[in-house]
Design a protein around this motif. Structure first.
Motif, PDB file in Angstrom:
ATOM      1  N   GLY B  37       0.828  -1.196   0.000  1.00 50.94           N
ATOM      2  CA  GLY B  37       0.000   0.000   0.000  1.00 50.94           C
ATOM      3  C   GLY B  37       0.862   1.245   0.000  1.00 50.94           C
ATOM      4  N   ILE B  38       0.388   2.267  -0.684  1.00 44.96           N
ATOM      5  CA  ILE B  38       1.102   3.539  -0.698  1.00 44.96           C
ATOM      6  C   ILE B  38       0.420   4.455   0.319  1.00 44.96           C
ATOM      7  CG2 ILE B  38       1.714   5.536  -2.101  1.00 44.96           C
ATOM      8  CD1 ILE B  38       1.743   3.610  -4.514  1.00 44.96           C
ATOM      9  N   PRO B  39       1.176   4.936   1.342  1.00 47.58           N
ATOM     10  CA  PRO B  39       0.557   5.737   2.401  1.00 47.58           C
ATOM     11  C   PRO B  39      -0.177   6.955   1.840  1.00 47.58           C
ATOM     12  CG  PRO B  39       2.805   5.154   2.965  1.00 47.58           C
ATOM     13  CD  PRO B  39       2.601   4.742   1.549  1.00 47.58           C
ATOM     14  N   THR B  40      -1.226   7.389   2.508  1.00 45.69           N
ATOM     15  CA  THR B  40      -1.742   6.856   3.741  1.00 45.69           C
ATOM     16  C   THR B  40      -2.841   5.821   3.462  1.00 45.69           C
ATOM     17  OG1 THR B  40      -1.494   9.119   4.509  1.00 45.69           O
ATOM     18  CG2 THR B  40      -2.621   7.626   5.982  1.00 45.69           C
ATOM     19  N   LEU B  45      -6.167   0.241   2.268  1.00 39.39           N
ATOM     20  CA  LEU B  45      -6.778  -0.570   1.213  1.00 39.39           C
ATOM     21  C   LEU B  45      -6.026  -1.886   1.034  1.00 39.39           C
ATOM     22  CD1 LEU B  45      -7.574   2.232  -1.399  1.00 39.39           C
ATOM     23  CD2 LEU B  45      -9.203   0.974   0.026  1.00 39.39           C
ATOM     24  N   ALA B  46      -4.691  -1.847   1.114  1.00 36.13           N
ATOM     25  CA  ALA B  46      -3.902  -3.073   0.966  1.00 36.13           C
ATOM     26  C   ALA B  46      -4.240  -4.054   2.086  1.00 36.13           C
ATOM     27  CB  ALA B  46      -2.407  -2.746   0.969  1.00 36.13           C
ATOM     28  N   ASP B  47      -4.388  -3.523   3.309  1.00 32.66           N
ATOM     29  CA  ASP B  47      -4.755  -4.385   4.443  1.00 32.66           C
ATOM     30  C   ASP B  47      -6.115  -5.034   4.201  1.00 32.66           C
ATOM     31  OD1 ASP B  47      -2.494  -4.025   5.891  1.00 32.66           O
ATOM     32  OD2 ASP B  47      -3.261  -2.337   7.073  1.00 32.66           O
ATOM     33  N   ARG B  48      -7.058  -4.247   3.691  1.00 32.08           N
ATOM     34  CA  ARG B  48      -8.404  -4.793   3.452  1.00 32.08           C
ATOM     35  C   ARG B  48      -8.365  -5.848   2.359  1.00 32.08           C
ATOM     36  NH1 ARG B  48     -13.000  -0.146   3.467  1.00 32.08           N
ATOM     37  NH2 ARG B  48     -12.272   1.033   5.279  1.00 32.08           N
ATOM     38  N   LEU B 132      -8.448   2.223  -6.122  1.00 34.34           N
ATOM     39  CA  LEU B 132      -9.885   2.267  -5.862  1.00 34.34           C
ATOM     40  C   LEU B 132     -10.585   3.135  -6.906  1.00 34.34           C
ATOM     41  CD1 LEU B 132     -12.168   1.436  -3.996  1.00 34.34           C
ATOM     42  CD2 LEU B 132     -11.690   3.447  -2.587  1.00 34.34           C
ATOM     43  N   VAL B 133      -9.960   4.273  -7.234  1.00 38.92           N
ATOM     44  CA  VAL B 133     -10.570   5.193  -8.192  1.00 38.92           C
ATOM     45  C   VAL B 133      -9.541   5.608  -9.237  1.00 38.92           C
ATOM     46  CG1 VAL B 133     -11.567   7.492  -8.498  1.00 38.92           C
ATOM     47  CG2 VAL B 133     -12.192   6.135  -6.495  1.00 38.92           C
ATOM     48  N   ASP B 134      -9.927   5.518 -10.498  1.00 40.55           N
ATOM     49  CA  ASP B 134      -9.089   6.065 -11.565  1.00 40.55           C
ATOM     50  C   ASP B 134      -9.815   7.286 -12.118  1.00 40.55           C
ATOM     51  OD1 ASP B 134      -7.674   6.761 -13.763  1.00 40.55           O
ATOM     52  OD2 ASP B 134      -7.584   4.760 -14.646  1.00 40.55           O
ATOM     53  N   ARG B 135      -9.216   8.466 -11.932  1.00 43.00           N
ATOM     54  CA  ARG B 135      -9.922   9.680 -12.341  1.00 43.00           C
ATOM     55  C   ARG B 135      -9.369  10.278 -13.635  1.00 43.00           C
ATOM     56  NH1 ARG B 135      -8.722  15.047  -8.946  1.00 43.00           N
ATOM     57  NH2 ARG B 135      -9.784  15.767 -10.823  1.00 43.00           N
ATOM     58  N   GLY B 136      -8.440   9.569 -14.283  1.00 42.55           N
ATOM     59  CA  GLY B 136      -7.939  10.063 -15.557  1.00 42.55           C
ATOM     60  C   GLY B 136      -6.878  11.150 -15.423  1.00 42.55           C
ATOM     61  N   HIS B 137      -6.652  11.907 -16.477  1.00 40.78           N
ATOM     62  CA  HIS B 137      -5.679  13.009 -16.515  1.00 40.78           C
ATOM     63  C   HIS B 137      -4.252  12.545 -16.272  1.00 40.78           C
ATOM     64  CE1 HIS B 137      -9.020  15.778 -16.650  1.00 40.78           C
ATOM     65  NE2 HIS B 137      -9.540  15.163 -15.610  1.00 40.78           N
ATOM     66  N   ARG B 138      -3.873  11.438 -16.900  1.00 42.45           N
ATOM     67  CA  ARG B 138      -2.521  10.924 -16.711  1.00 42.45           C
ATOM     68  C   ARG B 138      -1.489  11.846 -17.332  1.00 42.45           C
ATOM     69  NH1 ARG B 138      -4.813   8.167 -14.588  1.00 42.45           N
ATOM     70  NH2 ARG B 138      -5.154   6.110 -15.460  1.00 42.45           N
ATOM     71  N   GLU B 139      -0.347  11.999 -16.662  1.00 40.64           N
ATOM     72  CA  GLU B 139       0.748  12.789 -17.216  1.00 40.64           C
ATOM     73  C   GLU B 139       1.928  11.901 -17.581  1.00 40.64           C
ATOM     74  OE1 GLU B 139       1.416  15.625 -14.101  1.00 40.64           O
ATOM     75  OE2 GLU B 139      -0.569  16.491 -14.329  1.00 40.64           O
ATOM     76  N   LEU B 140       1.793  10.611 -17.310  1.00 45.83           N
ATOM     77  CA  LEU B 140       2.862   9.666 -17.614  1.00 45.83           C
ATOM     78  C   LEU B 140       2.241   8.409 -18.208  1.00 45.83           C
ATOM     79  CD1 LEU B 140       4.861   9.975 -14.272  1.00 45.83           C
ATOM     80  CD2 LEU B 140       5.595  10.838 -16.482  1.00 45.83           C
ATOM     81  N   PRO B 141       3.013   7.641 -18.976  1.00 47.70           N
ATOM     82  CA  PRO B 141       2.454   6.418 -19.571  1.00 47.70           C
ATOM     83  C   PRO B 141       2.287   5.308 -18.534  1.00 47.70           C
ATOM     84  CG  PRO B 141       4.756   6.626 -20.167  1.00 47.70           C
ATOM     85  CD  PRO B 141       4.403   7.866 -19.424  1.00 47.70           C
ATOM     86  N   ILE B 142       1.295   5.464 -17.668  1.00 44.86           N
ATOM     87  CA  ILE B 142       1.054   4.493 -16.596  1.00 44.86           C
ATOM     88  C   ILE B 142      -0.424   4.155 -16.586  1.00 44.86           C
ATOM     89  CG2 ILE B 142       0.787   4.404 -14.060  1.00 44.86           C
ATOM     90  CD1 ILE B 142       3.558   5.789 -13.932  1.00 44.86           C
TER      91      ILE B 142
END
Lengths: 317, 175
Positions: B37-40, B45-48, B132-142
């Motif tokens: 999980g990436i804090p915080t 979410l990773a624990d769940r 959990l949520v992908d809101r778009g507006h990527r600035e990198l090819p990820i």
């Protein structure tokens, strides 16, 4: 944090924050790649007007682990020995684009002058100024105590209730001063034991208890005993009759160390005068955390450089 | 501007349950899985996810946390961030399948930092991304491998993920 000049400037939350960051930095030392890219492109200058091994090397390792460029600048072999003033040296460093200056100077207050003068725009870290302060040493001491006290659950905690006894040459010790302010802010209670000749004027104003008898202090069972170095280089007068007498009265010998309660620790900022303020037996015993202090020094200095050099200045979430 | 709830507690649980199944499916079981999980909120979410995976089938993976603060590319432009602890399983991440877990995927810069942080810790066999949520507006090819909900947003809007463990309630709002 803009500069780190004195532990007097640190309140409890700021100090605990620095210790928490240092705990994360300590994890880096256990990894395979002991380096973070955080301060890439930043330049840290170690400006040392006084001799030092561990502090300078410690700052150098800390800066390098954060990928900063390090320039070591010592008074010997530089233009300082030709008579260059602090102002000219600072302006030279500023012109070369130093982002942080770690300064050790024989005159109390030199780092403050550098920070307030406007000669240089870099963050200033006090690495020991005269007999005034040595804040990173106090922070690493507090970090070492906190680890011993709380173990892995230390995050966010202070040193409330810890009883610390500082023994020796308080008069000349910047380590003692920085520790007294910081330990006070962190809630520890401090007792100072020294010959009357090695106590500074005005010590009654300090938030400490003062004693003169080491045996009595040992019997009180402190959690931490911090031995200070007898600083022969700063002593211009006779403060005690002979080294042997000092050692007998105020040295931590094997017998005194053995009387400490289980779990108490012995600290020393180094370099140690073995046989004078601390016996070899006490220095090498299981109670001694001297090497831990050195290792923690790197983590604390990484934390300080990170807090000084990253971000726009103010601390956020 | 008023906040609008887009995911409620039950929605979040359902999304996490589905992601858990997808992770198991793509990995063919939980062997060699490490959820970081990436804090915080990613840590929560990773624990769940770990707990749900444990219920689905005997769990042989591990859950940890990966702090990316020191690897961010915007350190100089923002107030100083206090880092969080990183915890990696005892036997490391070499040869494992690491699933990075975060709450919101936006510019992709946090994930870029996470990939850099990961490469300093070891060499995983593969790295996946669950959000959990992908809101778009990527600035990198990820891109994310497992997504709870795709939320088309405008840059002016704010997505707030609140979780029981950190905020006392389970909801995702947009304002």
């Amino acid at each position: 944090m803009r500069h780190l000049l004195s532990t007097r400037d640190l309140d409890r939350d700021t100090a605990v924050g620095i210790l928490d960051v240092a705990a994360d930095m300590a994890d880096v030392a256990t990894r395979e790649v002991k380096k973070l890219p955080t301060l890439r492109g930043k330049t840290v200058v170690n400006l040392f007007f006084e001799d030092s091994t561990r502090t300078r090397v410690s700052f150098e390792v800390a800066a390098k682990r954060l990928s900063a460029d390090v320039i070591n600048f010592s008074a010997k072999g530089s233009s300082i020995s030709k008579g260059e003033s602090l102002k000219d040296t600072a302006q030279t460093l500023a012109a070369m684009g130093a982002d942080a200056v770690v300064i050790r100077h024989g005159s109390s207050g030199a780092p403050r002058v550098l920070a307030d003068s406007g000669w240089i725009d870099a963050g200033i870290v006090n690495a020991g100024d005269g007999t005034h302060e040595h804040p990173t040493q106090a922070l690493l001491d507090a970090f070492t105590m906190r680890r011993r006290l709380h173990g892995n659950a230390a995050r966010g905690k202070d040193l409330n209730g810890l009883r610390v006894t500082i023994v020796g040459d308080v008069l000349h010790s910047r380590v003692a001063r920085s520790n007294v302010w910081l330990l006070g802010a962190l809630g520890a209670s401090v007792r100072i034991v020294a010959p009357a000749t090695l106590l500074p004027m005005g010590i009654e104003e300090w938030p400490v208890e003062v004693g003169y008898d080491l045996d009595e202090a040992m019997d009180a069972g402190p959690d931490v005993v911090m031995m200070l170095r007898i600083q022969a280089e700063r002593m211009s007068a006779a403060f005690f009759p002979t080294a042997r007498e000092y050692s007998r009265q105020w040295g931590l010998d094997d017998e005194r160390a053995a009387r400490l309660p289980a779990g108490s620790i012995v600290m020393h900022p180094g370099p140690m005068n073995r046989g004078l303020e601390i016996s070899a037996g006490a220095a090498d015993s299981a109670r001694s955390v001297v090497l831990e202090q050195v290792a923690n020094g790197v983590s604390i200095r990484m934390a300080v450089l990170y807090l000084l050099l990253s971000g726009t200045g103010e601390v956020g979430a | 501007m008023t906040a609008r709830i887009v995911l409620q507690q039950a929605d979040i649980t359902r999304a996490l349950t589905r992601i858990s199944h997808e992770i198991l499916e793509s990995n063919r079981g939980s062997r060699g899985l490490v959820l970081l999980g990436i804090p915080t909120r990613g840590v929560v979410l990773a624990d769940r996810l770990g707990a749900i995976l444990d219920q689905i089938e005997p769990w042989s993976g591990a859950v940890g946390a990966l702090d990316v603060t020191m690897y961010r590319d915007d350190l100089a432009k923002n107030p100083t961030r206090a880092p969080s602890p990183t915890s990696i399983p005892e036997d490391g991440i070499d040869g494992k399948t690491v699933v990075l877990v975060d709450d919101v995927l936006y510019s992709g810069r946090t994930i870029r930092a996470a990939l850099d942080a990961l490469s300093d810790l070891g060499r995983p066999r593969a790295v996946r991304l669950a959000v959990l949520v992908d809101r778009g507006h990527r600035e990198l090819p990820i891109r994310a491998d497992f997504v709870g909900k795709n939320l088309p947003t405008s840059v002016e809007e704010r997505i707030n993920v609140r979780l029981e463990e950190t905020d006392g309630t389970d909801e995702v709002t947009i304002e």
